[in-house]
Design an enzyme around this catalytic site. Structure first.
Site, PDB file in Angstrom:
ATOM      1  N   VAL A 104      -1.236   1.773  -8.002  1.00 11.05           N
ATOM      2  CA  VAL A 104       0.042   1.823  -7.585  1.00 11.05           C
ATOM      3  C   VAL A 104      -0.303   0.574  -6.234  1.00 11.05           C
ATOM      4  O   VAL A 104       0.083   0.406  -5.615  1.00 11.05           O
ATOM      5  CB  VAL A 104       0.127   3.021  -7.946  1.00 11.05           C
ATOM      6  CG1 VAL A 104       0.945   3.063  -9.133  1.00 11.05           C
ATOM      7  CG2 VAL A 104      -0.248   3.687  -7.106  1.00 11.05           C
ATOM      8  N   LYS A 105      -1.944   0.962  -6.091  1.00 10.64           N
ATOM      9  CA  LYS A 105      -2.312   0.182  -4.373  1.00 10.64           C
ATOM     10  C   LYS A 105      -0.888   1.208  -3.032  1.00 10.64           C
ATOM     11  O   LYS A 105      -0.692  -0.034  -2.546  1.00 10.64           O
ATOM     12  CB  LYS A 105      -1.938  -0.569  -4.419  1.00 10.64           C
ATOM     13  CG  LYS A 105      -3.836  -1.508  -5.281  1.00 10.64           C
ATOM     14  CD  LYS A 105      -3.843  -2.223  -5.329  1.00 10.64           C
ATOM     15  CE  LYS A 105      -5.200  -3.120  -6.186  1.00 10.64           C
ATOM     16  NZ  LYS A 105      -5.297  -3.253  -7.454  1.00 10.64           N
ATOM     17  N   ARG A 106      -0.829   2.035  -3.403  1.00  7.97           N
ATOM     18  CA  ARG A 106       0.280   2.719  -2.224  1.00  7.97           C
ATOM     19  C   ARG A 106      -0.318   2.696  -0.915  1.00  7.97           C
ATOM     20  O   ARG A 106      -1.477   3.697  -1.443  1.00  7.97           O
ATOM     21  CB  ARG A 106       1.083   4.097  -2.983  1.00  7.97           C
ATOM     22  CG  ARG A 106       2.188   3.652  -3.846  1.00  7.97           C
ATOM     23  CD  ARG A 106       3.492   2.204  -4.344  1.00  7.97           C
ATOM     24  NE  ARG A 106       3.929   1.741  -4.676  1.00  7.97           N
ATOM     25  CZ  ARG A 106       4.666   1.295  -6.207  1.00  7.97           C
ATOM     26  NH1 ARG A 106       3.426   0.121  -5.863  1.00  7.97           N
ATOM     27  NH2 ARG A 106       5.031   1.414  -6.886  1.00  7.97           N
TER      28      ARG A 106
END
Lengths: 242, 242
Positions: A104-106
């Site tokens: 998700v690379k949040r």
């Protein structure tokens, strides 16, 4: 949580994850036609075809692999129905006994990062109930905002026995633009690696920390350096395989 | 798209955006009770209360302001119902004539960044149809992965007349950990600012580029430097106001 992943890898004798990154181009025509006949040319139809394809991939591989890594961007591009298919994919993989790494690379600041962490790894309080919004086992996290962007994820990991993989050196051609630039004689990604080690110190789960790192297989030399800088950090290596 | 935002700001004489960052703690009890009575203590109820609160805020302010900035993390924490409330908020704000800046801080590599860009600013092809998944006017973007992480967003902006704001110097206390470290005698955020100017050169829309920057109001000196480095870049300034 990292010890569960390592046990699964040992069990299956397979240190790999299967990516679930649906692109309509690669979804078989038969599945797309069936979904379109039922739901028209719509986001709902696209999401239904994607979910059917994912289930077929999982059915064909779940007994051979420890984990899957769905890339949420490929679902988000189909809007709400796409994200519902993402959530159903997570649940289906759990039913099949797989560990789920949400790619998700949040990353944000303070309470906003905490909300992302709750969304993907934790529980949200609604009245008297605690509910799990997406319920992945691991999530990938972007470090650009520094410690107060990452620590809320670590706190949720510690509270709920979950894990993260922080981007250190990514696999793409331009990753060097910022990540390889020297600061005090060492590239940025090494400074990030130092921080990842530090962030993970209080999250040990067996021999490794629940705070892992992402280091692209396309840069093997940097991978060796990262390994030395983060001896107790599990490393997720994209860019290897089909 | 940036010229539309500037026109709205001039019209309303208000260079501000209203954040729509729902936290259940701040949603009036009355709205929460109504939603819970109908839907139980569930993500659906939380999302319904949040949407009702957002609509009340928008109804009370839309004639005074040019734009809103919903923070997607605060919706994502309520899972699929939360993200559906995000989408309904975007649509409601558009009905009221507001510009919508999706504070999504997305960023990945190549085709994955393209999927995020399509999700928030573009159109996805399903059969013969082109559909708009989330349909914000602007999105915030994380630059850590470099040019091939950001350019897919720029391409979608150019194709669909949309805009982005790239994180340069964020407003949080730890933002200096990486962003202020010196590379060749200049802090990382200045190098990012150089790239933002470069990425935006072919996206001019009047006096400014559709590729903007985020520079936190908590660091006014860095703000002045950023202004000089990016003379044609519109700057979104969080950390100012209530």
């Amino acid at each position: 949580m990292i010890s569960r992943l390592i046990d699964k890898i040992t069990d299956k004798k397979a240190p790999i994850v299967v990516g679930l990154d649906p692109n309509l181009k690669f979804v078989p025509e038969k599945l797309k036609r069936a979904a379109t006949e039922e739901k028209g040319e719509s986001l709902d139809a696209a999401a239904e075809a994607v979910l059917a394809f994912n289930k077929a991939i999982v059915d064909a591989t779940y007994d051979l692999i420890p984990a899957v890594k769905p890339q949420i961007a490929m679902y988000e591009q189909f809007g709400i129905p796409g994200l519902a298919a993402y959530k159903e994919t997570v649940d289906y993989c759990h039913e099949k006994g797989l560990i789920v790494i949400g790619d998700v690379k949040r990353g944000d600041i303070g309470s906003t990062s905490e909300s992302y962490a709750i969304a993907h790894l934790g529980e949200i309080q609604v009245g008297e109930k605690k509910l799990k919004p997406f319920d992945e086992d691991f999530a990938t996290v972007n470090p650009y905002l520094g410690s107060d962007g990452v620590k809320p994820f670590v706190d949720v990991c510690n509270r709920c026995d979950r894990g993260i993989f922080v981007l250190v050196k990514t696999s793409n051609p331009s990753s060097g633009e910022f990540q390889d630039r020297l600061m005090d004689g060492r590239p940025l990604y090494e400074h990030v690696a130092d921080k990842v080690r530090e962030w993970g110190e209080d999250s040990m789960d067996g021999a490794y920390s629940n705070v892992g790192a992402v280091v692209g297989a396309t840069y093997p030399e940097q991978g060796e350096i990262a390994r030395k800088l983060m001896p107790h950090t599990y490393i997720l290596v994209p860019g290897y395989g089909a």
